[in-house]
Design a protein around this motif. Sequence first.
Motif, PDB file in Angstrom:
ATOM      1  N   THR A  68      47.391 -42.306  90.239  1.00 19.60           N
ATOM      2  CA  THR A  68      46.591 -43.335  90.926  1.00 19.60           C
ATOM      3  C   THR A  68      47.052 -44.746  90.565  1.00 19.60           C
ATOM      4  OG1 THR A  68      44.956 -43.212  89.143  1.00 19.60           O
ATOM      5  CG2 THR A  68      44.558 -41.833  91.079  1.00 19.60           C
ATOM      6  N   LYS A  79      46.446 -39.265  86.060  1.00 18.68           N
ATOM      7  CA  LYS A  79      47.417 -40.164  85.422  1.00 18.68           C
ATOM      8  C   LYS A  79      47.214 -41.542  86.045  1.00 18.68           C
ATOM      9  CE  LYS A  79      50.882 -41.982  85.823  1.00 18.68           C
ATOM     10  NZ  LYS A  79      50.863 -43.458  85.915  1.00 18.68           N
ATOM     11  N   SER A 137      52.591 -46.954  95.981  1.00 16.90           N
ATOM     12  CA  SER A 137      53.556 -47.594  96.868  1.00 16.90           C
ATOM     13  C   SER A 137      54.482 -46.568  97.521  1.00 16.90           C
ATOM     14  CB  SER A 137      54.389 -48.593  96.074  1.00 16.90           C
ATOM     15  OG  SER A 137      55.109 -47.901  95.069  1.00 16.90           O
ATOM     16  N   LEU A 158      49.439 -44.407 100.938  1.00 14.12           N
ATOM     17  CA  LEU A 158      50.367 -45.498 100.610  1.00 14.12           C
ATOM     18  C   LEU A 158      49.876 -46.837 101.147  1.00 14.12           C
ATOM     19  CD1 LEU A 158      53.568 -43.396 101.351  1.00 14.12           C
ATOM     20  CD2 LEU A 158      52.173 -43.473  99.284  1.00 14.12           C
ATOM     21  N   GLU A 171      54.128 -55.169 103.563  1.00  8.86           N
ATOM     22  CA  GLU A 171      52.847 -55.349 102.875  1.00  8.86           C
ATOM     23  C   GLU A 171      52.987 -56.447 101.821  1.00  8.86           C
ATOM     24  OE1 GLU A 171      51.723 -52.241 100.052  1.00  8.86           O
ATOM     25  OE2 GLU A 171      49.682 -52.331 100.824  1.00  8.86           O
TER      26      GLU A 171
HETATM   27  P1  NAD Z   1      52.828 -47.877  92.318  1.00  5.90           P
HETATM   28  O1  NAD Z   1      53.435 -46.986  93.335  1.00  5.90           O
HETATM   29  O2  NAD Z   1      53.687 -48.812  91.556  1.00  5.90           O
HETATM   30  O3  NAD Z   1      52.068 -46.988  91.211  1.00  5.90           O
HETATM   31  C1  NAD Z   1      51.207 -45.928  91.571  1.00  5.90           C
HETATM   32  C2  NAD Z   1      51.202 -44.905  90.458  1.00  5.90           C
HETATM   33  O4  NAD Z   1      52.514 -44.373  90.283  1.00  5.90           O
HETATM   34  C3  NAD Z   1      50.802 -45.461  89.115  1.00  5.90           C
HETATM   35  O5  NAD Z   1      50.055 -44.476  88.423  1.00  5.90           O
HETATM   36  C4  NAD Z   1      52.132 -45.710  88.421  1.00  5.90           C
HETATM   37  O6  NAD Z   1      52.030 -45.641  87.011  1.00  5.90           O
HETATM   38  C5  NAD Z   1      52.945 -44.546  88.943  1.00  5.90           C
HETATM   39  N1  NAD Z   1      54.390 -44.817  88.938  1.00  5.90           N
HETATM   40  C6  NAD Z   1      55.005 -46.036  88.997  1.00  5.90           C
HETATM   41  N2  NAD Z   1      56.336 -45.870  89.023  1.00  5.90           N
HETATM   42  C7  NAD Z   1      56.573 -44.545  88.982  1.00  5.90           C
HETATM   43  C8  NAD Z   1      57.755 -43.755  89.018  1.00  5.90           C
HETATM   44  N3  NAD Z   1      58.967 -44.306  89.087  1.00  5.90           N
HETATM   45  N4  NAD Z   1      57.609 -42.426  88.991  1.00  5.90           N
HETATM   46  C9  NAD Z   1      56.398 -41.854  88.937  1.00  5.90           C
HETATM   47  N5  NAD Z   1      55.248 -42.528  88.899  1.00  5.90           N
HETATM   48  C10 NAD Z   1      55.339 -43.875  88.916  1.00  5.90           C
HETATM   49  O7  NAD Z   1      51.653 -48.609  93.074  1.00  5.90           O
HETATM   50  P2  NAD Z   1      50.684 -49.728  92.523  1.00  5.90           P
HETATM   51  O8  NAD Z   1      51.467 -50.996  92.409  1.00  5.90           O
HETATM   52  O9  NAD Z   1      49.937 -49.251  91.325  1.00  5.90           O
HETATM   53  O10 NAD Z   1      49.646 -49.808  93.736  1.00  5.90           O
HETATM   54  C11 NAD Z   1      49.889 -50.553  94.859  1.00  5.90           C
HETATM   55  C12 NAD Z   1      50.253 -49.718  96.055  1.00  5.90           C
HETATM   56  O11 NAD Z   1      49.299 -48.691  96.282  1.00  5.90           O
HETATM   57  C13 NAD Z   1      50.232 -50.561  97.324  1.00  5.90           C
HETATM   58  O12 NAD Z   1      51.309 -50.237  98.172  1.00  5.90           O
HETATM   59  C14 NAD Z   1      48.911 -50.178  97.969  1.00  5.90           C
HETATM   60  O13 NAD Z   1      48.836 -50.441  99.340  1.00  5.90           O
HETATM   61  C15 NAD Z   1      48.858 -48.725  97.668  1.00  5.90           C
HETATM   62  N6  NAD Z   1      47.497 -48.219  97.800  1.00  5.90           N
HETATM   63  C16 NAD Z   1      47.205 -47.317  98.799  1.00  5.90           C
HETATM   64  C17 NAD Z   1      45.893 -46.863  98.963  1.00  5.90           C
HETATM   65  C18 NAD Z   1      45.527 -45.860 100.020  1.00  5.90           C
HETATM   66  O14 NAD Z   1      44.470 -45.234  99.893  1.00  5.90           O
HETATM   67  N7  NAD Z   1      46.334 -45.632 101.034  1.00  5.90           N
HETATM   68  C19 NAD Z   1      44.890 -47.326  98.127  1.00  5.90           C
HETATM   69  C20 NAD Z   1      45.221 -48.262  97.146  1.00  5.90           C
HETATM   70  C21 NAD Z   1      46.533 -48.680  96.979  1.00  5.90           C
END
Ligand code: NAD
Length: 462
Positions: A147, A173, A227, A249, A366
């Motif tokens: 998340t 996580k 993301s 996403l 975005e």
């Molecule tokens: P992120 O993708 O950087 O991180 C999300 C999760 O992935 C975190 O738990 C992070 O620790 C983990 N992570 C990061 N890098 C990783 C890797 N290389 N391998 C495995 N896991 C990894 O996203 P963020 O910056 O925390 O959140 C922002 C994004 O989430 C935005 O794009 C937003 O629009 C999206 N989002 C979508 C929704 C939805 O319901 N569609 C809701 C909220 C946020």
Amino acid sequence: MAPPRYPLVIGDDRVETPEWLPIDDRATGEVIAEVAAGRPEDVDAAVARARAALPAWDNLGPLGRAAVMRNFAAVLDAHQPEMAEIMHREEGKPLGEAQAEVARACEVMHHFAGEAERLFTMQLPGANLSTGSIIRPAPIGVVAAITPWNFPVALVLWKLGPAMAAGCTMIVKPAIEAPLAARMVCDLATEAGVPDGVLSCITGDGPILGEALCTHPGVDKVAFTGSRRVAEQIAAWASPRLKALSLELGGHGALLVLDDADIDTAVEVALVQGFANCGQACYSVNRVLVPRAMEDAFLGKLRPGIAALNLGPMATDRGRERHQMLMDDARAKGATVEGGELLDGNYVAPALVTNAGPGVLLVDEEPFTPVVAVLPYDDLEDAIAEVNRPDYGLVSYLCGGESRRTLETAERIECGTVAVNGWRVVVPYAPYAGWKGSGLGAELGQPGLDAFIRWQHLRVLA
Ligand code: NAD
């Protein structure tokens, strides 16, 4: 005084690790806690515990699980103020927004407790009562929930509620940027009498723990919100291993204003959803498409609204840098940027961008920072095409008169959610789904429950 340390939650155990990671208050920079830096062996332990818990949790049956969930929901309710307070500090979200997130998120656990009570097995009778087809909703199994930091409690409970109702066990996580409130949800499961192993929480490095979870033979499903970039990595680990996968996403929300819309409503939608959580929301309004004849009136009301905003700090340093980069890019491409400066500490000023169009980064991708671009249109067909142009399809907004055209236009918007004449988009009983590049699968609603079920057909012939 040393900040408090929060160990891993592995079922009923609290597990310390050799390394700890600092969590700071986004408004002051003060270190407010340290969380355990989980390792792959901790993932192994949590998965083993989740697998061991699975048969008894499933055998408890829907009504037994519903009773546990109702109690859990009551315990979560009782701790809403602490969850909101810690989220406000670790993520920077204004306290009122944090309280609203926690309150709405707890409703999700109540809702899915009710759904568990309605989780029926179906029987198609054969020649007599003991033969025929029994169609049984079985749990998918052990779920890894990965998340993000922007809605740290809601995005755990959107997964946990339906997963528990279906009879799954889960390892959460959370993002290292804001893990405390998400971890508190899991910690409270023990207090609420959720059986050992049904829920664990492993904090730590995203890539290390993400790989350990997504490649683990004991994990049956990965439920990810975050993301697109990371989603592709998650899918590359999970898909060749044929794990079930859901991906929620990012978005690039449009607000399409029709020529018979109420301007005040449209301005309210742009202000609330353009700048909620400092623009760090997947359902943000990023582009407003307004009839050219209404543009001046719309901007005339939007500008003072933006000036009166009181935003919290940005949740991450890279988000703050991104805000600056987006403003520089827009200016370099000839757009007009009002506001958008970097302020002291982790704060930034909200921005209004005009004279922009495709090719300007924040109109195409975005932004995830507090900025709204206003694009005038002459022809509704062109405006609908612009709404649907980017490879996103999460949430868009439409303001229009009480006519059939308003609803028919809403149907043509290629998004999992379209809000008409208002901004509140999420309810527990309706699916929240990303279309196109915004994801795979759905959360909440009936589809959100089905996502944790695998159906079994018992064909009883004699
Ligand atoms: P992120 O993708 O950087 O991180 C999300 C999760 O992935 C975190 O738990 C992070 O620790 C983990 N992570 C990061 N890098 C990783 C890797 N290389 N391998 C495995 N896991 C990894 O996203 P963020 O910056 O925390 O959140 C922002 C994004 O989430 C935005 O794009 C937003 O629009 C999206 N989002 C979508 C929704 C939805 O319901 N569609 C809701 C909220 C946020």
